[in-house]
Design a protein around this motif. Structure first.
Motif, short mmCIF file in Angstrom:
data_model
loop_
_atom_site.label_atom_id
_atom_site.label_comp_id
_atom_site.label_asym_id
_atom_site.label_seq_id
_atom_site.Cartn_x
_atom_site.Cartn_y
_atom_site.Cartn_z
N ASN A 16 43.02 44.84 39.18
CA ASN A 16 42.06 45.87 39.54
C ASN A 16 40.62 45.39 39.34
O ASN A 16 39.73 45.66 40.16
N ASN A 28 39.53 42.23 39.43
CA ASN A 28 39.23 41.25 40.47
C ASN A 28 38.96 41.93 41.81
O ASN A 28 38.09 41.50 42.58
N ALA A 29 39.72 43.01 42.07
CA ALA A 29 39.50 43.74 43.32
C ALA A 29 38.10 44.36 43.34
O ALA A 29 37.41 44.36 44.38
N ASP A 30 37.66 44.87 42.17
CA ASP A 30 36.32 45.43 42.08
C ASP A 30 35.26 44.34 42.31
O ASP A 30 34.23 44.57 43.00
N TRP A 33 35.61 41.51 44.01
CA TRP A 33 35.61 41.13 45.43
C TRP A 33 34.92 42.18 46.29
O TRP A 33 34.22 41.86 47.23
N GLU A 34 35.11 43.44 45.90
CA GLU A 34 34.46 44.51 46.66
C GLU A 34 32.95 44.45 46.49
O GLU A 34 32.19 44.68 47.44
N LEU A 46 41.46 45.41 50.39
CA LEU A 46 41.14 45.63 48.98
C LEU A 46 41.40 47.07 48.58
O LEU A 46 41.87 47.34 47.47
N VAL A 101 45.05 47.35 47.92
CA VAL A 101 45.40 46.71 46.65
C VAL A 101 45.05 47.62 45.48
O VAL A 101 45.83 47.81 44.55
N LYS A 102 43.84 48.20 45.52
CA LYS A 102 43.41 49.09 44.44
C LYS A 102 44.28 50.34 44.38
O LYS A 102 44.62 50.82 43.29
N THR A 161 47.67 49.36 42.95
CA THR A 161 47.51 49.05 41.53
C THR A 161 47.40 50.33 40.71
O THR A 161 47.99 50.45 39.63
#
Length: 410
Positions: free
Chosen positions: A211, A213-215, A217-218, A227, A230-231, A234
């Motif tokens: 979560n 890493n997704a933030d 990347w966003e 993304l 994915v979030k 998750t």
């Protein structure tokens, strides 16, 4: 859960043993009683055919002889008396030569009672009688069955006492050995709960990393549907993990859970209020009826989660344009909470019996449309049982589904 299964096993076993003992004791005693009656009637028939006397080999050929299955001592051991009466019921003659415990007045009293009953044979106190009728009047023979009746009652009471002793011994044995019987199940269940708890804690770290890493990347590349997916996944997996860990904790009946007296009426009203706007947004009618000042002893946070789960479940699976309702009432020493909702498709009794199973769905569409995990009602059941209450699902009017919770009042 294991203790409940243990108690159910003991209860089922004891009920089975009790039914078996009752059937055996009734069968044996009924058989003994009818054997007693049969033997008494056989002796009375013999006396009746020989005019109130036992036959003997010295009598003429037209008279019956003593049957072979009767002991030669039977005529000397048997106590009986005969009474003759006319058609008007007046006593004409009594023969008390074969009994010492009855006088003429007593014999006449028994004869009057036998005539009043109008039966050909039967019991009067300890006497078995047979009545024969002729043109002159009535002839009655009374056989003293006190000895055999006493033996019958002694045997019956001895059987009851021995059965009770055996029943108590079986109960003690079940209590002692039931722990050994359920021990493998208990160990397996404990391993399962430990696995869920440990796995839940282990999963939390990689989920948090994914979560985060997704933030990042966003923040660096901007929003992206991949993304976002994915979030979302998750978050759902994290929520599921949290629920599984919470369920395992509730099923342990954690003694550290703080129990206090609190107003359930206020809790239900506040929780229902937060769902009212959501129901209106989904075009569902929302009905709420809460009796004020109802208090229970429990964990307020857990009970609050229980009410939230029930209302969320009812709203989530209600039919379009349907209704959702919550009702809280006191019944004696119990407080009853009912949450109901109208459903789009009929629900069967078989489906109701699985409502509180983990990951259960009545159909696949419920899972895909609502996004639930099928574990909420399992958590609700664990919370109710931790508070020594009961929960069940039933069918209401107009095809609605009701979830009824019973909690002990404070």
């Amino acid at each position: 859960m294991i203790e409940q299964a243990k108690r159910k096993f003991i209860a089922t076993s004891m009920i089975s043993v009790l039914v078996l003992l009752v059937v055996v004791m009734l069968g044996v005693n009924v058989l003994n009683y009818f054997t007693l009656i049969q033997e008494s009637d056989m002796i009375l028939l013999l006396l009746e055919r020989n005019r109130g006397h036992f036959p003997s080999d010295k009598q003429n050929a037209s008279t019956d002889v003593l049957p072979e299955h009767l002991s030669p001592e039977t005529p000397y051991e048997t106590r009986y008396f005969t009474v003759s009466a006319n058609r008007a019921g007046e006593i004409l003659k009594t023969d008390l030569g074969h009994i010492a415990s009855v006088d003429s007045a007593t014999a006449a009293s028994y004869a009057a009672r036998a005539l009043a009953r109008g039966e050909k044979r039967g019991f009067l106190d300890r006497f078995r009688f047979v009545r024969s009728e002729s043109e002159e009047g009535y002839s009655m023979i009374f056989l003293d069955c006190g000895g055999v009746l006493s033996d019958f009652y002694t045997f019956a009471w001895a059987g009851v006492i021995m059965s009770l002793i055996g029943y108590a011994l079986v109960f003690c044995a079940l209590v002692v050995f039931s722990d050994r019987i359920v021990q493998p199940v208990r160990e397996s269940y404990e391993k399962q709960k430990r696995f869920i708890t440990d796995a839940g804690h282990e999963i939390k770290t990689p989920l948090a990393v994914i979560n985060a890493n997704a933030d990042l990347w966003e923040m660096e590349y901007g929003t992206n549907p991949y993304l976002d997916e994915v979030k979302l996944q998750t978050k759902q997996l994290s929520d599921l993990t949290h629920r599984l860990v919470y369920l395992a904790k509730m099923e342990e009946n954690d003694a550290s859970m703080k129990m206090t007296d609190f107003c359930l009426s206020d809790l239900v009203s506040d929780t229902a209020g937060s769902f009212r706007a959501l129901a209106q947004a989904r075009e569902r009618a929302f009905l709420c009826s809460v009796e004020p000042l109802l208090t229970v002893c429990g964990n307020e946070g857990a009970i609050g989660q229980l009410v939230t789960i029930l209302l969320d479940n009812a709203l989530k699976y209600s039919s379009e344009g349907g209704a959702v309702g919550v009702l809280l009432r006191r019944h004696g020493r119990e407080i009853r909470l009912k949450v109901w909702n109208s459903v789009a498709s009929p629900v069967t009794e078989e489906q109701l019996s699985h409502f509180f199973d983990r990951f259960y769905r009545t159909d696949a569409s419920r899972n895909s449309k609502t996004g639930g995990y099928g574990i909420g009602l399992s958590i609700a059941k664990a919370i109710v049982e931790a508070h020594r209450g009961k929960i069940k699902a039933s069918l209401g009017g107009n095809g609605s589904v009701e979830l009824n919770v019973t909690l002990p009042a404070a």
